[in-house]
Design a protein around this motif. Structure first.
Motif, PDB file in Angstrom:
ATOM      1  N   GLN A  25       0.825  -1.212   0.000  1.00 44.69           N
ATOM      2  CA  GLN A  25       0.000   0.000   0.000  1.00 44.69           C
ATOM      3  C   GLN A  25       0.857   1.259   0.000  1.00 44.69           C
ATOM      4  OE1 GLN A  25      -2.024   1.280   3.682  1.00 44.69           O
ATOM      5  NE2 GLN A  25      -3.947   1.081   2.547  1.00 44.69           N
ATOM      6  N   SER A  26       1.855   1.307   0.872  1.00 43.77           N
ATOM      7  CA  SER A  26       2.695   2.505   0.986  1.00 43.77           C
ATOM      8  C   SER A  26       3.522   2.729  -0.268  1.00 43.77           C
ATOM      9  CB  SER A  26       3.615   2.391   2.206  1.00 43.77           C
ATOM     10  OG  SER A  26       2.873   2.328   3.396  1.00 43.77           O
ATOM     11  N   ILE A  27       4.124   1.670  -0.781  1.00 41.24           N
ATOM     12  CA  ILE A  27       4.957   1.807  -1.974  1.00 41.24           C
ATOM     13  C   ILE A  27       4.124   2.194  -3.185  1.00 41.24           C
ATOM     14  CG2 ILE A  27       6.358   0.499  -3.614  1.00 41.24           C
ATOM     15  CD1 ILE A  27       7.555  -0.972  -1.223  1.00 41.24           C
ATOM     16  N   GLN A  28       2.948   1.620  -3.304  1.00 40.44           N
ATOM     17  CA  GLN A  28       2.080   1.944  -4.440  1.00 40.44           C
ATOM     18  C   GLN A  28       1.657   3.410  -4.399  1.00 40.44           C
ATOM     19  OE1 GLN A  28      -1.124  -0.827  -5.019  1.00 40.44           O
ATOM     20  NE2 GLN A  28      -2.189   0.472  -6.483  1.00 40.44           N
ATOM     21  N   ARG A  29       1.320   3.911  -3.195  1.00 40.12           N
ATOM     22  CA  ARG A  29       0.939   5.327  -3.074  1.00 40.12           C
ATOM     23  C   ARG A  29       2.089   6.229  -3.493  1.00 40.12           C
ATOM     24  NH1 ARG A  29      -2.114   4.413   2.103  1.00 40.12           N
ATOM     25  NH2 ARG A  29      -0.140   4.848   3.144  1.00 40.12           N
ATOM     26  N   LEU A  30       3.295   5.894  -3.056  1.00 43.70           N
ATOM     27  CA  LEU A  30       4.455   6.729  -3.360  1.00 43.70           C
ATOM     28  C   LEU A  30       4.778   6.710  -4.851  1.00 43.70           C
ATOM     29  CD1 LEU A  30       6.800   8.484  -2.330  1.00 43.70           C
ATOM     30  CD2 LEU A  30       8.097   6.377  -1.940  1.00 43.70           C
ATOM     31  N   LEU A  31       4.830   5.535  -5.452  1.00 45.54           N
ATOM     32  CA  LEU A  31       5.199   5.433  -6.862  1.00 45.54           C
ATOM     33  C   LEU A  31       4.098   5.947  -7.786  1.00 45.54           C
ATOM     34  CD1 LEU A  31       7.097   2.016  -6.990  1.00 45.54           C
ATOM     35  CD2 LEU A  31       8.011   4.333  -6.749  1.00 45.54           C
ATOM     36  N   ASP A  51      13.949   6.764  -8.614  1.00 42.26           N
ATOM     37  CA  ASP A  51      14.885   5.654  -8.826  1.00 42.26           C
ATOM     38  C   ASP A  51      15.664   5.309  -7.556  1.00 42.26           C
ATOM     39  OD1 ASP A  51      16.681   7.740  -8.600  1.00 42.26           O
ATOM     40  OD2 ASP A  51      17.707   7.350 -10.493  1.00 42.26           O
ATOM     41  N   THR A  52      15.350   5.992  -6.452  1.00 43.75           N
ATOM     42  CA  THR A  52      16.042   5.755  -5.182  1.00 43.75           C
ATOM     43  C   THR A  52      15.046   5.871  -4.038  1.00 43.75           C
ATOM     44  OG1 THR A  52      18.068   6.722  -6.089  1.00 43.75           O
ATOM     45  CG2 THR A  52      17.956   6.464  -3.698  1.00 43.75           C
ATOM     46  N   LEU A  53      15.055   4.897  -3.131  1.00 40.75           N
ATOM     47  CA  LEU A  53      14.211   4.917  -1.946  1.00 40.75           C
ATOM     48  C   LEU A  53      15.102   4.915  -0.705  1.00 40.75           C
ATOM     49  CD1 LEU A  53      11.335   2.338  -2.603  1.00 40.75           C
ATOM     50  CD2 LEU A  53      11.102   4.817  -2.347  1.00 40.75           C
ATOM     51  N   ILE A  54      14.887   5.876   0.180  1.00 40.33           N
ATOM     52  CA  ILE A  54      15.598   5.899   1.452  1.00 40.33           C
ATOM     53  C   ILE A  54      14.711   5.291   2.525  1.00 40.33           C
ATOM     54  CG2 ILE A  54      16.633   7.344   3.241  1.00 40.33           C
ATOM     55  CD1 ILE A  54      17.291   9.413   1.138  1.00 40.33           C
ATOM     56  N   ILE A 111       9.956  -5.092   0.582  1.00 38.84           N
ATOM     57  CA  ILE A 111      10.050  -3.842  -0.179  1.00 38.84           C
ATOM     58  C   ILE A 111      10.606  -4.110  -1.573  1.00 38.84           C
ATOM     59  CG2 ILE A 111      11.184  -1.587  -0.282  1.00 38.84           C
ATOM     60  CD1 ILE A 111      11.160  -1.666   2.846  1.00 38.84           C
ATOM     61  N   LYS A 112      11.707  -4.846  -1.641  1.00 41.39           N
ATOM     62  CA  LYS A 112      12.347  -5.094  -2.938  1.00 41.39           C
ATOM     63  C   LYS A 112      11.454  -5.904  -3.868  1.00 41.39           C
ATOM     64  CE  LYS A 112      17.251  -4.651  -1.879  1.00 41.39           C
ATOM     65  NZ  LYS A 112      18.584  -5.306  -1.919  1.00 41.39           N
ATOM     66  N   ALA A 113      10.616  -6.751  -3.296  1.00 43.54           N
ATOM     67  CA  ALA A 113       9.722  -7.563  -4.125  1.00 43.54           C
ATOM     68  C   ALA A 113       8.593  -6.742  -4.726  1.00 43.54           C
ATOM     69  CB  ALA A 113       9.144  -8.704  -3.295  1.00 43.54           C
ATOM     70  N   ARG A 114       8.417  -5.506  -4.276  1.00 39.97           N
ATOM     71  CA  ARG A 114       7.279  -4.690  -4.702  1.00 39.97           C
ATOM     72  C   ARG A 114       7.688  -3.420  -5.417  1.00 39.97           C
ATOM     73  NH1 ARG A 114       6.217  -8.126  -1.052  1.00 39.97           N
ATOM     74  NH2 ARG A 114       4.115  -9.008  -0.827  1.00 39.97           N
ATOM     75  N   ILE A 115       8.932  -3.327  -5.819  1.00 40.25           N
ATOM     76  CA  ILE A 115       9.396  -2.162  -6.577  1.00 40.25           C
ATOM     77  C   ILE A 115      10.089  -2.633  -7.854  1.00 40.25           C
ATOM     78  CG2 ILE A 115       9.657  -0.680  -4.551  1.00 40.25           C
ATOM     79  CD1 ILE A 115      12.659  -1.259  -4.627  1.00 40.25           C
ATOM     80  N   PRO A 116      10.122  -1.789  -8.884  1.00 37.82           N
ATOM     81  CA  PRO A 116      10.862  -2.148 -10.104  1.00 37.82           C
ATOM     82  C   PRO A 116      12.343  -2.372  -9.802  1.00 37.82           C
ATOM     83  CG  PRO A 116       9.417  -0.264 -10.485  1.00 37.82           C
ATOM     84  CD  PRO A 116       9.404  -0.505  -9.008  1.00 37.82           C
ATOM     85  N   GLN A 155      16.912   1.716  -6.497  1.00 38.16           N
ATOM     86  CA  GLN A 155      17.832   1.370  -5.432  1.00 38.16           C
ATOM     87  C   GLN A 155      17.192   1.661  -4.080  1.00 38.16           C
ATOM     88  OE1 GLN A 155      22.204   1.971  -5.827  1.00 38.16           O
ATOM     89  NE2 GLN A 155      21.602   3.511  -7.332  1.00 38.16           N
ATOM     90  N   VAL A 156      17.411   0.782  -3.123  1.00 40.28           N
ATOM     91  CA  VAL A 156      16.922   0.984  -1.762  1.00 40.28           C
ATOM     92  C   VAL A 156      18.120   1.272  -0.869  1.00 40.28           C
ATOM     93  CG1 VAL A 156      15.629   0.018   0.167  1.00 40.28           C
ATOM     94  CG2 VAL A 156      15.014  -0.604  -2.182  1.00 40.28           C
ATOM     95  N   VAL A 157      18.070   2.401  -0.190  1.00 40.84           N
ATOM     96  CA  VAL A 157      19.189   2.857   0.633  1.00 40.84           C
ATOM     97  C   VAL A 157      18.861   2.648   2.110  1.00 40.84           C
ATOM     98  CG1 VAL A 157      20.654   4.819   1.261  1.00 40.84           C
ATOM     99  CG2 VAL A 157      19.827   4.577  -1.093  1.00 40.84           C
TER     100      VAL A 157
END
Length: 272
Positions: A171-177, A184-187, A200-205, A209-211
């Motif tokens: 839900q959170s990642i979908q709202r943000l994207l 291209d970068t998530l902190i 998180i990684k399973a739900r983003i392109p 990059q995840v920092v």
């Protein structure tokens, strides 16, 4: 001389401390978790400042001359005031550092699109600390924030692989994207969130990059001690670690291993 103090509102700071300890094992450390008063993320600026300062004083009393606020909310709401108002009152050298600046000052190394997403607690998002700091260093980077109020309770209750965790992360990642598809970068701007990294990684392109802050803060601390030999000389080097909590130690010990990756044995710090 004394150990390096590591402070967090609870368990999350252990993910940062684990990286610090791995990179700089020679120093002595005291970790203090204010578990009796967690969470900090929904509390006012004044309350977070008061709680954080009280715990910093306890670490100073235990001999720490350098304290790391391994908590994004405390770094966002209390660090600047402590540095400007409280530290000058001490007659000797004392320093308090946070976790936000080390991350924001190198974020340009990760982003090509110049669009960065922040996943954080409501308190950190409302403080605008990440937006302010990133724009201070890199005015052209666009910052998009998403508060994830359910993530910390899920981690604290070891529900990191539950259906609820998968739902709220999605839900959170979908709202943000949806708001900013060019990110291209998530902190991960909360020290609890690295435990949700697989979800998180399973739900983003794959190009995003995840920092995580732990390795960055550890390297920043090593650099700080190298650049400030007067402070490094005040840090004892026997390789010892002590854990304190404001809650019952048995409760702390049970959950701490999830964050730290090893068994810990804490002592209780009584708050007056």
């Amino acid at each position: 001389m004394g150990p390096i103090g590591i402070f967090d509102s609870g368990f999350g700071g252990l993910t940062v401390f684990k990286e610090i300890k791995a990179l700089l094992p020679q120093y002595d450390y005291i970790y203090l978790g204010d578990n009796a008063r967690v969470p900090y993320g929904t509390r006012s600026y004044e309350t977070v400042y008061h709680y954080t300062l009280e715990c910093v004083h306890h670490l100073f009393d235990k001999g720490c001359r350098l304290v790391i606020l391994a908590c994004n909310t405390a770094s966002a709401k209390a660090l600047r005031t402590i540095q400007q108002r409280d530290l000058p009152l001490y007659p000797d050298l004392r320093r308090v550092l946070g976790v936000i600046r080390p991350t924001t000052e190198i974020i340009d190394q990760f982003t090509v699109s110049k669009q960065v997403g922040i996943l954080a607690t409501s308190g950190t998002v409302n403080s605008q600390s990440y937006s302010i700091e990133i724009h201070k260093f890199f005015p052209t980077i666009e910052v998009y924030q998403e508060a994830c109020p359910m993530w910390v309770p899920l981690v604290e209750n070891n529900e990191i692989d539950s259906e609820g965790a998968r739902y709220f992360v999605q839900q959170s990642i979908q709202r943000l994207l949806t708001r900013a598809p060019a990110i291209d970068t998530l902190i991960l701007a909360c020290t609890h969130y690295p435990l949700l990294l697989p979800l998180i990684k399973a739900r983003i392109p794959s190009h995003i990059q995840v920092v995580s802050q732990g390795p960055i803060v550890a390297k920043s601390l090593a650099d700080y001690l190298h650049r400030h030999p007067e402070m490094e000389a005040l840090c004892t080097t026997n390789g010892t670690t002590q854990f304190f909590t404001t809650e019952k130690p048995e409760n702390f010990d049970e959950k701490a291993a999830l964050f730290y990756g090893a068994h810990v044995q804490a002592m209780q710090l009584e708050l007056v």
